[in-house]
Design an enzyme around this catalytic site. Structure first.
Site, short mmCIF file in Angstrom:
data_model
loop_
_atom_site.label_atom_id
_atom_site.label_comp_id
_atom_site.label_asym_id
_atom_site.label_seq_id
_atom_site.Cartn_x
_atom_site.Cartn_y
_atom_site.Cartn_z
N ASP A 11 49.27 34.91 38.11
CA ASP A 11 48.65 36.21 37.81
C ASP A 11 47.16 36.06 38.15
O ASP A 11 46.30 36.21 37.31
CB ASP A 11 48.86 36.63 36.35
CG ASP A 11 48.28 35.64 35.34
OD1 ASP A 11 48.10 34.44 35.70
OD2 ASP A 11 47.97 36.04 34.20
N ASP A 16 43.84 30.48 37.70
CA ASP A 16 44.92 30.42 38.70
C ASP A 16 44.34 30.02 40.05
O ASP A 16 44.94 29.22 40.78
CB ASP A 16 45.60 31.78 38.86
CG ASP A 16 46.22 32.30 37.58
OD1 ASP A 16 47.44 32.22 37.43
OD2 ASP A 16 45.45 32.82 36.75
#
Length: 319
Positions: A11, A16
């Protein structure tokens, strides 16, 4: 030496991006594809952010797939207070790739197809809400058995929340999906919980050295982390969220374990589930230390990390 084949489900917020760059920097890792899920920011931003990171790392050949834009129940929780509205610290890039570079195939279909093509060889690293992963199981109940390993950043060990009182963000963003995955996946499952990440926070001195390496990647990281660094260093948020001051790259802990299993030096192995009903505990991960659930498949919940190996992987990500 055989390549370590990975599928990444993200996401794409700041951590990330850090985890993705870590994977791309390791020669022995082959990223077969990246699937995008709602979470830190809206799904379109997630897709754009992945494309942006791949372009920076000169790896735009890796296919990117759009997945679920909401939870299984249609809810949406974001973390813009930490990641910025766009998910990458609100630092615009006029030359960023557009959504026309996203594959036509849906993320869940791609996930099932690639696991089937590389059955028993590919590990899935999930660093966002588990919506896509749960949908893959619902569409193909044999999907989990085709995976070599599943690595998850999410959940908690001590009912310590960061999005709700007792719940970690990725799990509470889609509790039903987390429940499905933890109760139906038979492949070896490794979980980097919120508390595990907090307990291995890196000193801010390391962070400063990390983002000042003088490379294009380091400059990018310095820009996109300015927003989250400011949030993390504010007295109130530090006191509420963290055990002690430090830089926490949650998703990188799950990625590091997938890249090099020796990074994790100790696990707690037990049955795990997710609370769906509690007014205060919805989305909380439950550890069945008494084995009352009699679960056949027990997860490996990470407890101790070789912090020097982790630091080396972090440094290499921005070289």
């Amino acid at each position: 030496m055989a390549k370590n084949k990975l599928l990444l489900d993200v996401d794409c917020g700041v951590d990330d991006a850090q985890a993705l760059m870590m994977a791309l920097a390791v020669p022995n890792v082959q990223v077969l594809g990246i699937t995008c899920c709602h979470g830190n920011t809206e799904i379109d931003n997630v897709c754009k952010n992945v494309l942006r990171v791949l372009k920076l790392c000169q790896r735009s050949e890796i296919p990117v797939y759009r997945g679920a834009g909401t939870s299984l129940l249609g809810d949406q929780l974001t973390a813009t207070h930490y990641h910025g509205k766009d998910g990458l610290g609100d630092v615009p890039d006029p030359n960023a790739p557009g959504l026309e570079h996203i594959q036509v195939e849906h993320a869940v279909n791609a996930m099932i197809r690639k696991a089937t093509e590389h059955a028993g060889q590919v590990s899935l690293v999930a660093t966002g809400p588990l919506t896509n992963v749960a949908l893959a199981f619902k569409m193909d109940p044999t999907f989990p058995s085709k995976l070599r390993h599943l690595y998850i950043m999410g959940g908690n060990m001590e009912s310590r929340g960061n999005a709700k009182i007792c719940s970690e963000f990725n799990f509470v963003a889609d509790p039903e999906a987390a429940y499905i995955v933890l109760n139906h996946f038979a492949c070896p499952t490794y979980i980097a919980t919120w508390e595990y990440c907090l307990r291995h926070a890196l000193p801010w001195e390391f962070f400063k050295e990390w983002v000042n390496q003088g490379t294009e990647k380091a400059h990018f990281m310095k820009m996109i982390t300015a927003h989250s660094e400011k949030f993390s260093k504010t007295k109130q948020s530090s006191k509420e969220l963290y055990f002690e001051p430090g830089f926490v790259s949650c998703d990188s802990f799950a990625m590091a374990a997938a890249i090099d299993e020796s990074v994790v030096t100790d696990y707690m192995q037990c049955g795990v589930s997710v609370e769906l009903q509690g007014s205060l505990t919805r989305g909380m991960m439950v550890l069945d230390t008494l084995n009352l659930l009699k679960k056949q498949n027990r997860a490996f919940v990470m407890t101790k990390c070789d912090i020097e190996k982790f630091k080396q992987l972090m440094m290499s990500a921005l070289k």
